[in-house]
Design a protein around this motif. Structure first.
Motif, PDB file in Angstrom:
ATOM      1  N   CYS A 150     -22.233  63.690  -2.313  1.00  0.00           N
ATOM      2  CA  CYS A 150     -21.592  62.510  -1.731  1.00  0.00           C
ATOM      3  C   CYS A 150     -21.609  61.301  -2.659  1.00  0.00           C
ATOM      4  CB  CYS A 150     -22.296  62.121  -0.429  1.00  0.00           C
ATOM      5  SG  CYS A 150     -22.166  63.322   0.899  1.00  0.00           S
ATOM      6  N   LEU A 151     -22.430  61.336  -3.688  1.00  0.00           N
ATOM      7  CA  LEU A 151     -22.653  60.130  -4.479  1.00  0.00           C
ATOM      8  C   LEU A 151     -21.385  59.628  -5.154  1.00  0.00           C
ATOM      9  CD1 LEU A 151     -26.137  60.814  -6.126  1.00  0.00           C
ATOM     10  CD2 LEU A 151     -25.598  59.579  -4.009  1.00  0.00           C
ATOM     11  N   ASP A 152     -20.623  60.541  -5.754  1.00  0.00           N
ATOM     12  CA  ASP A 152     -19.402  60.103  -6.432  1.00  0.00           C
ATOM     13  C   ASP A 152     -18.468  59.381  -5.468  1.00  0.00           C
ATOM     14  OD1 ASP A 152     -20.296  61.125  -8.793  1.00  0.00           O
ATOM     15  OD2 ASP A 152     -18.721  62.627  -9.032  1.00  0.00           O
ATOM     16  N   ALA A 153     -18.337  59.922  -4.244  1.00  0.00           N
ATOM     17  CA  ALA A 153     -17.437  59.304  -3.264  1.00  0.00           C
ATOM     18  C   ALA A 153     -17.920  57.912  -2.880  1.00  0.00           C
ATOM     19  CB  ALA A 153     -17.327  60.192  -2.025  1.00  0.00           C
ATOM     20  N   VAL A 154     -19.226  57.759  -2.682  1.00  0.00           N
ATOM     21  CA  VAL A 154     -19.779  56.455  -2.311  1.00  0.00           C
ATOM     22  C   VAL A 154     -19.495  55.428  -3.397  1.00  0.00           C
ATOM     23  CG1 VAL A 154     -21.914  55.166  -1.940  1.00  0.00           C
ATOM     24  CG2 VAL A 154     -21.575  57.362  -0.805  1.00  0.00           C
ATOM     25  N   PHE A 155     -19.803  55.786  -4.636  1.00  0.00           N
ATOM     26  CA  PHE A 155     -19.664  54.799  -5.705  1.00  0.00           C
ATOM     27  C   PHE A 155     -18.198  54.556  -6.079  1.00  0.00           C
ATOM     28  CE2 PHE A 155     -24.137  56.259  -6.531  1.00  0.00           C
ATOM     29  CZ  PHE A 155     -24.710  55.095  -6.041  1.00  0.00           C
ATOM     30  N   HIS A 156     -17.325  55.537  -5.834  1.00  0.00           N
ATOM     31  CA  HIS A 156     -15.903  55.268  -6.003  1.00  0.00           C
ATOM     32  C   HIS A 156     -15.428  54.246  -4.967  1.00  0.00           C
ATOM     33  CE1 HIS A 156     -15.446  58.698  -8.799  1.00  0.00           C
ATOM     34  NE2 HIS A 156     -14.339  58.081  -9.149  1.00  0.00           N
ATOM     35  N   GLU A 157     -15.939  54.338  -3.746  1.00  0.00           N
ATOM     36  CA  GLU A 157     -15.605  53.341  -2.730  1.00  0.00           C
ATOM     37  C   GLU A 157     -16.128  51.961  -3.136  1.00  0.00           C
ATOM     38  OE1 GLU A 157     -14.028  53.217   0.970  1.00  0.00           O
ATOM     39  OE2 GLU A 157     -13.044  53.901  -0.859  1.00  0.00           O
ATOM     40  N   VAL A 158     -17.347  51.929  -3.642  1.00  0.00           N
ATOM     41  CA  VAL A 158     -17.907  50.658  -4.105  1.00  0.00           C
ATOM     42  C   VAL A 158     -17.033  50.072  -5.214  1.00  0.00           C
ATOM     43  CG1 VAL A 158     -19.849  49.597  -5.314  1.00  0.00           C
ATOM     44  CG2 VAL A 158     -20.279  51.179  -3.420  1.00  0.00           C
ATOM     45  N   ALA A 159     -16.656  50.916  -6.172  1.00  0.00           N
ATOM     46  CA  ALA A 159     -15.815  50.444  -7.276  1.00  0.00           C
ATOM     47  C   ALA A 159     -14.461  49.946  -6.766  1.00  0.00           C
ATOM     48  CB  ALA A 159     -15.623  51.559  -8.297  1.00  0.00           C
ATOM     49  N   ARG A 160     -13.937  50.616  -5.763  1.00  0.00           N
ATOM     50  CA  ARG A 160     -12.631  50.216  -5.219  1.00  0.00           C
ATOM     51  C   ARG A 160     -12.671  48.815  -4.628  1.00  0.00           C
ATOM     52  NH1 ARG A 160     -10.293  49.845  -0.411  1.00  0.00           N
ATOM     53  NH2 ARG A 160     -12.057  50.761   0.712  1.00  0.00           N
ATOM     54  N   VAL A 161     -13.731  48.499  -3.884  1.00  0.00           N
ATOM     55  CA  VAL A 161     -13.770  47.218  -3.173  1.00  0.00           C
ATOM     56  C   VAL A 161     -14.314  46.078  -4.030  1.00  0.00           C
ATOM     57  CG1 VAL A 161     -13.971  48.377  -0.952  1.00  0.00           C
ATOM     58  CG2 VAL A 161     -16.053  47.657  -2.147  1.00  0.00           C
ATOM     59  N   LEU A 162     -14.905  46.387  -5.180  1.00  0.00           N
ATOM     60  CA  LEU A 162     -15.402  45.330  -6.061  1.00  0.00           C
ATOM     61  C   LEU A 162     -14.257  44.676  -6.827  1.00  0.00           C
ATOM     62  CD1 LEU A 162     -18.658  46.796  -7.673  1.00  0.00           C
ATOM     63  CD2 LEU A 162     -18.506  44.824  -6.134  1.00  0.00           C
ATOM     64  N   LYS A 163     -14.340  43.365  -6.947  1.00  0.00           N
ATOM     65  CA  LYS A 163     -13.423  42.651  -7.828  1.00  0.00           C
ATOM     66  C   LYS A 163     -13.752  42.983  -9.283  1.00  0.00           C
ATOM     67  CE  LYS A 163     -13.275  38.437  -4.946  1.00  0.00           C
ATOM     68  NZ  LYS A 163     -13.610  36.985  -4.955  1.00  0.00           N
ATOM     69  N   PRO A 164     -12.822  42.753 -10.202  1.00  0.00           N
ATOM     70  CA  PRO A 164     -13.197  42.801 -11.616  1.00  0.00           C
ATOM     71  C   PRO A 164     -14.361  41.843 -11.873  1.00  0.00           C
ATOM     72  CG  PRO A 164     -10.821  42.729 -11.392  1.00  0.00           C
ATOM     73  CD  PRO A 164     -11.375  42.519 -10.011  1.00  0.00           C
ATOM     74  N   ASP A 165     -15.352  42.310 -12.582  1.00  0.00           N
ATOM     75  CA  ASP A 165     -16.601  41.599 -12.838  1.00  0.00           C
ATOM     76  C   ASP A 165     -17.560  41.669 -11.647  1.00  0.00           C
ATOM     77  OD1 ASP A 165     -18.189  40.187 -14.758  1.00  0.00           O
ATOM     78  OD2 ASP A 165     -17.995  38.405 -13.510  1.00  0.00           O
ATOM     79  N   GLY A 166     -17.167  42.395 -10.583  1.00  0.00           N
ATOM     80  CA  GLY A 166     -18.072  42.582  -9.453  1.00  0.00           C
ATOM     81  C   GLY A 166     -19.263  43.437  -9.840  1.00  0.00           C
ATOM     82  N   VAL A 167     -20.377  43.244  -9.130  1.00  0.00           N
ATOM     83  CA  VAL A 167     -21.642  43.866  -9.515  1.00  0.00           C
ATOM     84  C   VAL A 167     -22.217  44.677  -8.358  1.00  0.00           C
ATOM     85  CG1 VAL A 167     -24.022  43.428 -10.258  1.00  0.00           C
ATOM     86  CG2 VAL A 167     -22.155  42.068 -11.192  1.00  0.00           C
ATOM     87  N   LEU A 168     -22.745  45.842  -8.696  1.00  0.00           N
ATOM     88  CA  LEU A 168     -23.474  46.696  -7.758  1.00  0.00           C
ATOM     89  C   LEU A 168     -24.956  46.673  -8.099  1.00  0.00           C
ATOM     90  CD1 LEU A 168     -23.883  49.110  -5.699  1.00  0.00           C
ATOM     91  CD2 LEU A 168     -23.421  50.619  -7.657  1.00  0.00           C
ATOM     92  N   LEU A 169     -25.801  46.491  -7.084  1.00  0.00           N
ATOM     93  CA  LEU A 169     -27.245  46.669  -7.226  1.00  0.00           C
ATOM     94  C   LEU A 169     -27.667  47.750  -6.243  1.00  0.00           C
ATOM     95  CD1 LEU A 169     -30.062  45.930  -8.277  1.00  0.00           C
ATOM     96  CD2 LEU A 169     -30.163  44.138  -6.519  1.00  0.00           C
ATOM     97  N   ALA A 170     -28.111  48.885  -6.770  1.00  0.00           N
ATOM     98  CA  ALA A 170     -28.504  50.019  -5.936  1.00  0.00           C
ATOM     99  C   ALA A 170     -29.983  50.316  -6.126  1.00  0.00           C
ATOM    100  CB  ALA A 170     -27.676  51.258  -6.293  1.00  0.00           C
ATOM    101  N   ALA A 171     -30.671  50.600  -5.029  1.00  0.00           N
ATOM    102  CA  ALA A 171     -32.079  51.004  -5.074  1.00  0.00           C
ATOM    103  C   ALA A 171     -32.216  52.320  -4.318  1.00  0.00           C
ATOM    104  CB  ALA A 171     -32.972  49.938  -4.447  1.00  0.00           C
ATOM    105  N   PHE A 172     -33.094  53.196  -4.825  1.00  0.00           N
ATOM    106  CA  PHE A 172     -33.239  54.502  -4.188  1.00  0.00           C
ATOM    107  C   PHE A 172     -34.575  55.129  -4.572  1.00  0.00           C
ATOM    108  CE2 PHE A 172     -30.928  54.805  -8.138  1.00  0.00           C
ATOM    109  CZ  PHE A 172     -31.528  55.853  -8.817  1.00  0.00           C
ATOM    110  N   HIS A 173     -34.925  56.198  -3.855  1.00  0.00           N
ATOM    111  CA  HIS A 173     -36.141  56.953  -4.119  1.00  0.00           C
ATOM    112  C   HIS A 173     -35.912  57.921  -5.279  1.00  0.00           C
ATOM    113  CE1 HIS A 173     -38.036  55.833  -0.216  1.00  0.00           C
ATOM    114  NE2 HIS A 173     -36.787  55.814   0.209  1.00  0.00           N
ATOM    115  N   ILE A 174     -36.867  57.989  -6.188  1.00  0.00           N
ATOM    116  CA  ILE A 174     -36.790  58.936  -7.299  1.00  0.00           C
ATOM    117  C   ILE A 174     -37.503  60.228  -6.906  1.00  0.00           C
ATOM    118  CG2 ILE A 174     -37.443  59.386  -9.694  1.00  0.00           C
ATOM    119  CD1 ILE A 174     -37.352  56.392 -10.175  1.00  0.00           C
ATOM    120  N   GLY A 175     -36.872  61.342  -7.210  1.00  0.00           N
ATOM    121  CA  GLY A 175     -37.502  62.626  -6.921  1.00  0.00           C
ATOM    122  C   GLY A 175     -36.486  63.743  -6.960  1.00  0.00           C
ATOM    123  N   ASN A 176     -36.875  64.885  -6.439  1.00  0.00           N
ATOM    124  CA  ASN A 176     -35.999  66.047  -6.369  1.00  0.00           C
ATOM    125  C   ASN A 176     -36.027  66.607  -4.950  1.00  0.00           C
ATOM    126  OD1 ASN A 176     -35.303  66.362  -9.293  1.00  0.00           O
ATOM    127  ND2 ASN A 176     -37.518  66.634  -9.462  1.00  0.00           N
TER     128      ASN A 176
END
Length: 488
Positions: A150-176
């Motif tokens: 699902c990750l690609d779809a989520v971040f493509h949506e984020v990229a779509r709604v961001l203006k040029p020069d818009g910024v994403l800050l993502a936090a998540f758990h590291i692991g497998n």
């Protein structure tokens, strides 16, 4: 994921048949399960989580930097907002923010706690927002219930709604793998919590066309505060500003507009953290390292050779001289005309008391206040570790600007990789930022800035040192700035 003090969790390898976004039936079924589970948990979740940022200074620092850099740029979305505590923090920091969450009950809680902030129901896989409408998106642990597919779809949506020069800050758990829960805090649920390697998330963000600007990691806080997993924080930007930064590194002249823009962002965030850290540890550092060069014969030999190559009265800057100014003093004793600089006023005050005959100034390594070609030599002795890696190219280009053609540069640093915040090695109360690289990466940066790499040496750590190899890299500035000479 939230702490669960009643249920034993079992980590499983992520199945190959994990959710595929393009499968509409599966997608809707997963969304329904997530929505219903968080509706069930909403009241308890709010009681436990709504004030968690009070106990997470690192998270607060990242959000504050984000808010400061985005202030006045436009609307910010807290994606997967839950009870709205992240949105509230951003709002209080001056951001124009709203929250989106899949769970109607979570939205009710967020509105109850934060009546002056707008919240709306929404699915991060299909955001009900126009193209290029947002100045920023914060996704704090929002992807935890989504599989890697699902990750690609989520971040493509984020990229779509961001203006040029818009910024994403993502936090998540590291692991497998993942954790599956059918009960949490006494409530029946059906949720999967996914853990990712930082490289996996970075790749998905880049696949969406965003440019990575920073990636940090930290260890978990105490068990009573949060689930015991490492955390990652990734900052990414949508072009065009990110493309301008890339072009800067490959241009044939210094782009002052881009450099000034980067300095503005840096001065509002990372710089303040560096100053605060060094102001707090300066007295202890002076006591511990005042005489460290006496026990480092290899370093003494490298510094002596550097001084001899420059010759008497050469104009040299020791960048990041610290409270000891021991490198500054040593090179001055070798007959060089030295100026020592440090970003920390406390460090400079202590160094002036320690070495009253030296020329010492408060100055930022990322914004050197010297004329072009003013220096014959420059030394950065364990400096770059305390600067974000994304800044190194600009900093090194600044070194090239103030060095004369043929001017000499010596960089000393610890070998390693990545960047992160770590507890103060000297036991102080303020975490310190730490970045490292291999010598090959540093050589590439130097050549890109117009330096000719003269020599690269390394040594193993001494008994009294942190157990990491040291790198000693010497370079000369080319005849032109950003001169990519084949002889390098």
């Amino acid at each position: 994921m939230p702490n669960n003090d009643r249920t034993k969790v079992i980590y499983k390898k992520t199945p190959e048949s994990a959710v595929v976004v393009t499968n509409t039936k599966v997608d809707k079924a997963i969304a329904k399960s997530i929505r219903e589970s968080y509706d069930e948990l909403a009241t308890e979740y709010t009681c436990r989580i709504a004030n968690e940022l009070q106990h997470k200074p690192f998270d607060r620092s990242q959000l504050l930097k984000f808010s400061e850099e985005r202030r006045g740029k436009g609307l910010i979305c807290d994606l997967g907002c839950g009870p709205g505590h992240v949105a509230r923090f951003l709002h209080d920091a001056g951001s124009h923010v709203f929250g989106v969450d899949l769970s109607p009950r979570m939205i009710e809680e967020a509105r109850r706690l934060n009546p002056n902030i707008p919240f709306r129901e929404g699915d991060m896989l299909r955001l009900n927002l126009g193209d290029e409408t947002l100045a920023g998106v914060v996704a704090f642990y929002s992807i935890v219930n989504l599989s890697e597919d699902c990750l690609d779809a989520v971040f493509h949506e984020v990229a779509r709604v961001l203006k040029p020069d818009g910024v994403l800050l993502a936090a998540f758990h590291i692991g497998n793998g993942l954790v599956e829960l059918s009960e949490l805090w006494g409530h029946p649920i059906s949720l999967r919590f996914f853990f990712f390697q930082a490289s996996t998330v970075r790749k998905s963000i880049e696949n969406a066309g965003l440019t990575l600007e920073g990636s940090l990691e930290r260890e978990a806080y105490a068990p009573k505060i949060e689930h015991q997993s490492r955390r990652a924080y990734i900052l990414a930007r949508k072009s065009s500003a990110a493309e301008d930064r890339k072009a800067f590194l490959h241009s044939n002249q210094i782009n002052n507009d881009v450099l000034s823009d980067w300095l503005r962002v840096y001065k509002g965030s990372q710089q303040a953290d560096v100053i605060r850290y060094w102001d707090s540890v300066a007295p202890k550092y002076l006591a511990m390292f005042r005489n460290e060069l006496q026990g480092k014969p290899f370093d003494l030999a490298v510094l002596r050779s550097f001084a001899e190559d420059l010759g008497p009265l050469a104009r040299v800057c020791d960048v990041g001289c610290g409270p000891c100014a021991h490198v500054t003093s040593l090179l001055a004793d070798f007959g060089l005309d030295l100026v020592g600089i440090d970003i920390s006023p406390v460090c400079i005050d202590l160094a002036r008391k320690e070495k009253p005959s030296l020329n010492l100034r408060v100055m930022d390594a990322a914004d050197l206040q010297f004329d072009e070609c003013a220096l014959d030599g420059l030394i950065a002795y364990y400096l770059l570790h305390y600067l974000p890696r994304r800044s190194w190219s600009q900093v090194i280009t600044g070194f090239a600007r103030v060095l004369r053609p043929g001017g000499k540069l010596l960089i000393v640093m610890k070998r390693g990789e990545g960047e992160m915040w770590i507890p103060d090695p000297m036991g102080g109360p303020v975490d310190t930022f730490w970045a490292a690289c291999a010598s090959e990466e540093l050589e590439t940066l130097l050549r890109s800035a117009g330096f000719h790499v003269v020599s690269v040496q390394s040594r193993h750590p001494l008994a009294q040192e942190i157990a990491v190899d040291r790198i000693y890299l010497q370079a000369e500035r080319g005849t032109r700035l950003l001169d990519h000479a084949s002889s390098s």
